[in-house]
Design an enzyme around this catalytic site. Structure first.
Site, PDB file in Angstrom:
ATOM      1  N   PRO A  75      -8.246   3.051   5.150  1.00 28.58           N
ATOM      2  CA  PRO A  75      -9.294   2.021   5.128  1.00 28.58           C
ATOM      3  C   PRO A  75      -9.256   1.185   3.854  1.00 28.58           C
ATOM      4  O   PRO A  75      -8.899   1.682   2.782  1.00 28.58           O
ATOM      5  CB  PRO A  75     -10.590   2.827   5.227  1.00 28.58           C
ATOM      6  CG  PRO A  75     -10.247   4.222   4.913  1.00 28.58           C
ATOM      7  CD  PRO A  75      -8.783   4.413   5.157  1.00 28.58           C
ATOM      8  N   GLY A  86       9.516   4.515  -2.304  1.00 27.85           N
ATOM      9  CA  GLY A  86      10.523   3.500  -2.608  1.00 27.85           C
ATOM     10  C   GLY A  86       9.971   2.420  -3.526  1.00 27.85           C
ATOM     11  O   GLY A  86       8.822   2.445  -3.950  1.00 27.85           O
ATOM     12  N   GLY A 125       0.801  -1.230   0.000  1.00 23.90           N
ATOM     13  CA  GLY A 125       0.000   0.000   0.000  1.00 23.90           C
ATOM     14  C   GLY A 125       0.829   1.273   0.000  1.00 23.90           C
ATOM     15  O   GLY A 125       0.308   2.345   0.331  1.00 23.90           O
ATOM     16  N   GLY A 151       9.452  -1.682  -3.638  1.00 28.36           N
ATOM     17  CA  GLY A 151       9.469  -2.855  -2.771  1.00 28.36           C
ATOM     18  C   GLY A 151       9.700  -2.457  -1.322  1.00 28.36           C
ATOM     19  O   GLY A 151       9.169  -1.445  -0.864  1.00 28.36           O
ATOM     20  N   ASP A 154       3.140   4.188 -10.592  1.00 30.00           N
ATOM     21  CA  ASP A 154       2.644   4.585  -9.271  1.00 30.00           C
ATOM     22  C   ASP A 154       2.343   6.076  -9.200  1.00 30.00           C
ATOM     23  O   ASP A 154       1.370   6.501  -8.557  1.00 30.00           O
ATOM     24  CB  ASP A 154       3.672   4.223  -8.197  1.00 30.00           C
ATOM     25  CG  ASP A 154       3.777   2.724  -7.976  1.00 30.00           C
ATOM     26  OD1 ASP A 154       2.962   1.980  -8.551  1.00 30.00           O
ATOM     27  OD2 ASP A 154       4.666   2.304  -7.221  1.00 30.00           O
ATOM     28  N   VAL A 199      -0.729   3.996  -2.251  1.00 34.62           N
ATOM     29  CA  VAL A 199      -1.967   4.552  -1.692  1.00 34.62           C
ATOM     30  C   VAL A 199      -1.641   5.447  -0.495  1.00 34.62           C
ATOM     31  O   VAL A 199      -2.218   6.534  -0.346  1.00 34.62           O
ATOM     32  CB  VAL A 199      -2.939   3.410  -1.316  1.00 34.62           C
ATOM     33  CG1 VAL A 199      -4.165   3.966  -0.631  1.00 34.62           C
ATOM     34  CG2 VAL A 199      -3.321   2.627  -2.558  1.00 34.62           C
ATOM     35  N   LYS A 209       9.020   9.165  -7.552  1.00 35.38           N
ATOM     36  CA  LYS A 209       9.288   7.719  -7.544  1.00 35.38           C
ATOM     37  C   LYS A 209      10.643   7.526  -8.209  1.00 35.38           C
ATOM     38  O   LYS A 209      10.758   7.625  -9.440  1.00 35.38           O
ATOM     39  CB  LYS A 209       8.180   7.000  -8.336  1.00 35.38           C
ATOM     40  CG  LYS A 209       8.361   5.493  -8.458  1.00 35.38           C
ATOM     41  CD  LYS A 209       7.757   4.742  -7.309  1.00 35.38           C
ATOM     42  CE  LYS A 209       7.918   3.237  -7.476  1.00 35.38           C
ATOM     43  NZ  LYS A 209       7.350   2.480  -6.367  1.00 35.38           N
TER      44      LYS A 209
END
Ligand code: ADP
Ligand code: MG
Length: 237
Positions: free
Chosen positions: A208, A118, A23, A120, A59, A26, A46
């Site tokens: 959530p 990052g 996550g 991973g 991402d 997100v 990123k």
């Protein structure tokens, strides 16, 4: 860590995770939305995006979709694997740590907060010299790391390993965020959350389950409430 250092956020917030797919993207989006709600000029970066072909959304495209904030990618590689082997498959070199530091510094000129996602987990190698996000955090002045963790069984070991690796390297830790918190947690998840919440500098929030499916306006409006530990430090209303 003193109270005054905890009271504010650094200029660079690096998002790592206990694993891939926990996550981070997100949570990066939620941090960006929270900072924006606090009136900060914020962007996301990123350094190494793998698993995308030219023109495919990575991402940072997801962060832009959820927050409407412009973001920046470093290098992108096709293979859905760690950056070093992905670069080797394409026969290309990776940017150096100094390249990433320069990029972040450049973004810092026009932004109050740069959020770096990052690839991973923490010790995945990002450069041809084998440096990791932990090395980037070490070299970047005024930075700190947020750890994204799962809610389920196994998360305590993975979270504590990541925290130990960070403290071993003297990296400032900004806390833990649970990447996907269910509406109906089981007893393992509830006790995990209690444990992470009781750690010094521990849980700063939980996103959530289902958050990426929210429409962007709702995502942006709700994000500060998911990350109370950050919203407070940012002065989010
Ligand atoms: N809170 C959440 N609720 C539902 N799905 C989620 C949530 N967080 C992440 N996901 C989904 O899980 C997958 C991995 O999440 P992502 O943020 O991309 O992880 P990472 O960046 O750590 O690889 C994605 O498909 C994402 O949409
Ligand atoms: Mg991601």
């Amino acid at each position: 860590m003193t109270e005054s250092r905890l009271a504010t956020l650094p200029a660079v917030l690096l998002v790592t995770g206990t694993d891939t797919d926990v996550g981070k993207t997100v949570v990066t989006s939620a941090v960006v939305a929270t900072a924006r709600a606090a009136g900060r000029r914020v962007t996301a970066y990123k350094p190494t995006q793998t698993g995308v072909a030219p023109g495919e959304p990575g991402d940072m495209a997801e962060v832009e979709r959820l927050t409407g904030v412009a973001t920046v990618e470093g290098v992108r590689l096709r293979a859905p694997m760690a950056p070093r082997p992905a670069a080797a498959l394409e026969g290309v070199g990776l940017p150096t740590l100094a390249d990433h530091v320069a990029r972040v510094a450049d973004l810092g000129v026009r932004h109050d907060l740069v959020v770096v996602e990052g690839a991973g987990g923490l010790l995945v190698e990002l450069t041809d010299a084998g440096e990791t996000l932990a090395d980037l955090a070490t070299i970047l002045e005024d930075s700190g790391v947020l750890v994204v963790s799962r809610s389920a069984l196994g998360t305590l070991n993975h979270t504590m390993l990541t925290r130990e690796a960070l403290s071993h390297r003297g990296v400032r830790q900004l806390g833990i965020v649970i990447g996907a918190w269910p509406d109906h947690p089981d007893v393992i998840e509830t006790t995990n959350r209690d444990y992470l919440g009781a750690l010094p500098g521990g849980l700063v929030g939980a996103v959530p389950l289902g958050a990426p499916r929210l429409d962007p306006a709702t995502f942006a409006a709700d994000a500060p409430g998911w990350l109370p530990g950050l919203a407070q430090r940012l002065g989010t209303p």
